[in-house]
Design a protein around this motif. Structure first.
Motif, mmCIF file in Angstrom:
data_model
loop_
_atom_site.group_PDB
_atom_site.id
_atom_site.type_symbol
_atom_site.label_atom_id
_atom_site.label_comp_id
_atom_site.label_asym_id
_atom_site.label_seq_id
_atom_site.Cartn_x
_atom_site.Cartn_y
_atom_site.Cartn_z
ATOM 1 N N ARG A 12 0.831 -1.226 -0.189
ATOM 2 C CA ARG A 12 0.083 0.051 0.196
ATOM 3 C C ARG A 12 0.876 1.323 -0.006
ATOM 4 N NH1 ARG A 12 -1.864 2.787 4.531
ATOM 5 N NH2 ARG A 12 -1.389 1.097 5.938
ATOM 6 N N ILE A 13 1.965 1.369 0.809
ATOM 7 C CA ILE A 13 2.560 2.359 0.888
ATOM 8 C C ILE A 13 3.609 2.457 -0.209
ATOM 9 C CG2 ILE A 13 4.344 3.693 2.553
ATOM 10 C CD1 ILE A 13 1.306 3.872 3.312
ATOM 11 N N GLY A 14 4.384 1.318 -0.429
ATOM 12 C CA GLY A 14 5.263 1.251 -1.809
ATOM 13 C C GLY A 14 4.715 1.556 -2.808
ATOM 14 N N ALA A 15 3.587 1.816 -3.154
ATOM 15 C CA ALA A 15 2.836 2.221 -4.401
ATOM 16 C C ALA A 15 2.602 3.755 -4.601
ATOM 17 C CB ALA A 15 1.554 1.547 -4.636
ATOM 18 N N ILE A 16 2.737 4.438 -3.419
ATOM 19 C CA ILE A 16 2.769 6.005 -3.547
ATOM 20 C C ILE A 16 3.870 6.318 -4.102
ATOM 21 C CG2 ILE A 16 2.709 7.930 -1.970
ATOM 22 C CD1 ILE A 16 1.525 6.142 0.143
ATOM 23 N N ALA A 17 3.899 7.413 -5.225
ATOM 24 C CA ALA A 17 4.822 8.237 -5.828
ATOM 25 C C ALA A 17 5.192 9.533 -4.896
ATOM 26 C CB ALA A 17 4.319 8.557 -7.169
ATOM 27 N N THR A 133 -1.129 15.011 -5.723
ATOM 28 C CA THR A 133 -1.804 14.504 -4.445
ATOM 29 C C THR A 133 -3.044 13.844 -4.442
ATOM 30 O OG1 THR A 133 -0.286 15.795 -2.837
ATOM 31 C CG2 THR A 133 -2.162 15.057 -1.667
ATOM 32 N N TYR A 134 -3.785 14.412 -5.316
ATOM 33 C CA TYR A 134 -5.177 13.750 -5.313
ATOM 34 C C TYR A 134 -5.226 12.101 -5.647
ATOM 35 C CZ TYR A 134 -6.867 18.364 -5.417
ATOM 36 O OH TYR A 134 -7.054 19.775 -5.201
ATOM 37 N N PRO A 135 -4.685 11.737 -6.711
ATOM 38 C CA PRO A 135 -4.975 10.162 -6.822
ATOM 39 C C PRO A 135 -4.232 9.377 -5.832
ATOM 40 C CG PRO A 135 -3.168 11.333 -8.358
ATOM 41 C CD PRO A 135 -3.951 12.335 -7.673
ATOM 42 N N GLU A 136 -3.000 9.884 -5.084
ATOM 43 C CA GLU A 136 -2.554 8.866 -3.957
ATOM 44 C C GLU A 136 -3.331 9.111 -3.138
ATOM 45 O OE1 GLU A 136 0.239 7.538 -5.023
ATOM 46 O OE2 GLU A 136 0.776 8.739 -6.812
ATOM 47 N N CYS A 137 -3.972 10.163 -2.578
ATOM 48 C CA CYS A 137 -5.246 9.907 -1.505
ATOM 49 C C CYS A 137 -6.019 8.951 -1.760
ATOM 50 C CB CYS A 137 -5.486 11.294 -1.050
ATOM 51 S SG CYS A 137 -3.992 12.453 -0.188
ATOM 52 N N ILE A 138 -6.530 8.996 -2.765
ATOM 53 C CA ILE A 138 -7.769 8.048 -3.335
ATOM 54 C C ILE A 138 -7.275 6.739 -3.169
ATOM 55 C CG2 ILE A 138 -9.525 7.675 -5.344
ATOM 56 C CD1 ILE A 138 -9.072 10.577 -5.972
ATOM 57 N N GLN A 139 -6.169 6.515 -3.845
ATOM 58 C CA GLN A 139 -5.732 5.053 -3.737
ATOM 59 C C GLN A 139 -5.525 4.493 -2.270
ATOM 60 O OE1 GLN A 139 -2.681 4.052 -6.632
ATOM 61 N NE2 GLN A 139 -1.292 3.333 -4.809
ATOM 62 N N LEU A 140 -4.773 5.534 -1.461
ATOM 63 C CA LEU A 140 -4.569 5.080 0.000
ATOM 64 C C LEU A 140 -5.819 4.667 0.594
ATOM 65 C CD1 LEU A 140 -1.846 7.468 1.225
ATOM 66 C CD2 LEU A 140 -1.585 5.157 1.160
ATOM 67 N N ALA A 141 -6.887 5.193 0.150
ATOM 68 C CA ALA A 141 -8.298 5.108 0.961
ATOM 69 C C ALA A 141 -8.797 3.885 0.371
ATOM 70 C CB ALA A 141 -8.971 6.296 0.617
ATOM 71 N N GLY A 142 -8.147 3.214 -0.561
ATOM 72 C CA GLY A 142 -8.892 2.116 -1.283
ATOM 73 C C GLY A 142 -9.723 2.237 -2.494
ATOM 74 N N GLY A 143 -9.826 3.636 -2.709
ATOM 75 C CA GLY A 143 -10.661 4.110 -4.026
ATOM 76 C C GLY A 143 -9.876 3.992 -5.573
ATOM 77 N N VAL A 144 -10.804 4.081 -6.392
ATOM 78 C CA VAL A 144 -10.286 4.316 -7.705
ATOM 79 C C VAL A 144 -10.528 5.490 -8.378
ATOM 80 C CG1 VAL A 144 -10.389 3.014 -10.191
ATOM 81 C CG2 VAL A 144 -10.718 1.613 -7.989
ATOM 82 N N ALA A 145 -9.182 6.026 -9.052
ATOM 83 C CA ALA A 145 -9.451 7.390 -9.469
ATOM 84 C C ALA A 145 -9.875 7.173 -11.028
ATOM 85 C CB ALA A 145 -8.193 8.086 -9.326
ATOM 86 N N VAL A 146 -10.577 7.906 -11.260
ATOM 87 C CA VAL A 146 -11.087 7.670 -12.692
ATOM 88 C C VAL A 146 -11.083 9.033 -13.566
ATOM 89 C CG1 VAL A 146 -13.229 7.277 -14.447
ATOM 90 C CG2 VAL A 146 -12.847 5.938 -12.354
ATOM 91 N N GLU A 147 -9.854 9.195 -14.327
ATOM 92 C CA GLU A 147 -9.666 10.467 -14.779
ATOM 93 C C GLU A 147 -10.382 10.867 -16.056
ATOM 94 O OE1 GLU A 147 -5.423 10.252 -15.886
ATOM 95 O OE2 GLU A 147 -4.746 9.316 -13.891
ATOM 96 N N VAL A 148 -10.722 12.141 -16.026
ATOM 97 C CA VAL A 148 -11.601 12.782 -16.865
ATOM 98 C C VAL A 148 -10.522 13.861 -17.417
ATOM 99 C CG1 VAL A 148 -13.796 13.832 -17.428
ATOM 100 C CG2 VAL A 148 -13.712 12.152 -15.518
ATOM 101 N N PHE A 149 -10.381 13.848 -18.862
ATOM 102 C CA PHE A 149 -9.184 14.796 -19.348
ATOM 103 C C PHE A 149 -9.971 15.970 -20.064
ATOM 104 C CE2 PHE A 149 -6.200 15.714 -22.887
ATOM 105 C CZ PHE A 149 -5.369 16.652 -22.126
ATOM 106 N N ALA A 150 -9.418 17.125 -19.633
ATOM 107 C CA ALA A 150 -9.887 18.313 -20.404
ATOM 108 C C ALA A 150 -8.636 19.065 -20.640
ATOM 109 C CB ALA A 150 -10.938 19.221 -19.450
ATOM 110 N N ASP A 151 -8.411 19.205 -22.095
ATOM 111 C CA ASP A 151 -7.247 19.945 -22.505
ATOM 112 C C ASP A 151 -7.539 21.620 -22.545
ATOM 113 O OD1 ASP A 151 -8.329 20.442 -24.951
ATOM 114 O OD2 ASP A 151 -7.154 18.886 -26.294
ATOM 115 N N GLU A 152 -6.369 21.988 -23.338
ATOM 116 C CA GLU A 152 -6.495 23.674 -23.420
ATOM 117 C C GLU A 152 -7.449 24.258 -24.321
ATOM 118 O OE1 GLU A 152 -3.236 22.230 -26.261
ATOM 119 O OE2 GLU A 152 -4.147 21.381 -24.411
ATOM 120 N N THR A 153 -7.847 23.248 -25.130
ATOM 121 C CA THR A 153 -8.999 23.684 -26.027
ATOM 122 C C THR A 153 -10.528 23.785 -25.495
ATOM 123 O OG1 THR A 153 -9.643 21.441 -26.853
ATOM 124 C CG2 THR A 153 -7.948 22.403 -28.044
ATOM 125 N N GLN A 154 -10.528 23.261 -24.304
ATOM 126 C CA GLN A 154 -11.507 23.346 -23.329
ATOM 127 C C GLN A 154 -11.475 24.277 -22.241
ATOM 128 O OE1 GLN A 154 -12.248 18.438 -23.641
ATOM 129 N NE2 GLN A 154 -13.566 19.748 -21.971
#
Length: 397
Positions: A12-17, A133-154
């Motif tokens: 669990r801790i070893g997976a943290i970046a 920091t957000y995805p690491e905290c989500i992962q530590l809590a046992g959750g799954v971060a689902v990324e939703v990408f918005a680029d500069e055109t948006q």
């Protein structure tokens, strides 16, 4: 057969970046200590000193023996009251002290919120680019971060349609950040209302990070989702702190606001993790929140000037496209054209090249879930800003 001693670090801790922004900042400071003239655009840290009246309040508190003892794990009652008053003043949102937990900086508020809310497998919609920091905290809590990408055109802002496409039966929380770190993007009031209506329709929770709320430019009309969308207020957790607004990054005072039962659960966690935030820092935070915003206005004026300057200078570099941010103190230029022009393989490699050749520290987009970009903080002195970007212009001339 392996020994228990061979399993030195938990999975669990070893997976943290490591925090990429702090890593870049540490490397820049180490090179400076070696005598190299490195200019750092990495850390999101105001270059101003904490205002004098706040420092004086801390000095007074340090001499008072009552601050030499344990205090309630969830925060001093006086600070909670100040947060209640500040929230009504700045957001028009009325809360009770039972809805407030004072934390050791904003990061602890982020972690404890997700730890208190997430069960294994719960999904959190995470607009990208996102703070590292957000995805690491989500992962530590046992959750799954689902990324939703918005680029500069948006304008780096996700739409309701994108969020709906990413939603599943496991979706529990939307992480909503405005103004944004790393992009400086700010959602308009109408955009927030549309997202709030979608959240209400699907009975989701919102965790909203409002730590840059006072750093807005160009008269953008925005607000807190808890105020603009009262239908989701009872299912909203607000994260905030004094670090960015009052140049108090080292004082380590943040907070979370939410339903009383959720805050109580997070407070129980904190009672075992750290107990109370340092009392002297809490007393300083009271002075900050109860004072006027004149010092904040002065800092924002300086940031606004630097914002316009850095955008102009970066856009003079062939292959760099830098949108003008409306909040926070970051720019997030696309360097995809520069990578193509130079033949450098990635924005991470580009950041290394810039540090070695120009002695300028920037954070690559890989740290924020979006390769092909760089984040630069303009919360540094005007002279350093001009010198640093001038070096980039010369490097890529």
């Amino acid at each position: 057969m392996s020994s228990p001693r061979d399993r030195r670090i938990s999975r669990r801790i070893g997976a943290i970046a490591e925090s990429a922004t702090l890593k870049v900042d540490a490397k820049a400071k180490a090179l400076k200590a070696e005598g190299r003239p490195v200019i750092g655009f990495g850390a999101g840290e105001p270059d101003f000193p904490t205002p004098d009246y706040i420092v004086e309040a801390a000095a007074t508190a340090a001499r008072d023996p009552k601050n030499h003892r344990y205090t309630p794990a969830g925060g001093l009652p006086e600070l909670k009251a100040a947060i209640v008053a500040k929230t009504k003043r700045d957001s028009g949102y009325e809360i009770d002290a039972s809805q407030v937990l004072v934390t050791n900086g904003g990061k602890q508020a982020v972690y404890e919120s997700f730890a208190a809310m997430i069960d294994p497998g719960d999904e959190v919609l995470l607009p990208a680019p996102y703070w590292t920091t957000y995805p690491e905290c989500i992962q530590l809590a046992g959750g799954v971060a689902v990324e939703v990408f918005a680029d500069e055109t948006q304008g780096y802002k996700v739409t309701v349609e994108q969020l709906e496409a990413a939603r599943t039966e496991r979706t529990k929380i939307l992480l909503f950040v405005s103004p944004s770190n790393p992009t400086g993007a700010v959602y308009t009031a109408d955009e927030i209302r549309a997202i709030g209506a979608w959240v209400a329709e699907h009975e989701l929770w919102v965790v909203t990070d409002e730590i840059y709320e006072h750093l807005l430019y160009d008269g953008v009309e925005t607000g807190s989702i808890a105020t603009l969308c009262p239908e989701v207020a009872d299912y909203t957790v607000i994260l905030n702190g004094v670090a960015k607004t009052y140049a108090m990054t080292g004082w380590r005072v943040g907070w979370m606001i939410g339903p009383a039962d959720l805050v109580k659960a997070a407070t129980n966690l904190q009672s075992h993790a750290t107990s109370n935030v340092a009392n002297v820092s809490q007393r300083a935070a009271i002075a900050a929140l109860e004072g006027d915003l004149s010092a904040v206005d002065e800092m924002r004026t300086a940031f606004d000037r630097r914002r316009k300057l850095i955008v102009s200078m970066l856009n003079e570099i062939d292959g760099v496209e830098c949108p003008t941010p409306e909040g926070a103190f970051y720019v997030y230029p696309s360097v995809k054209g520069l990578l193509e022009r130079t033949g450098i393989g990635s924005s991470a490699e580009l950041a290394e090249h810039i540090l070695e050749q120009a002695e300028v520290a920037v954070v690559p987009g890989e740290a924020f879930g979006t390769p092909g970009y760089l984040r630069l903080s303009y919360a540094l002195g005007d002279d350093d800003l001009v010198e640093g970007i001038s070096r980039l212009q010369k490097l890529f001339a």
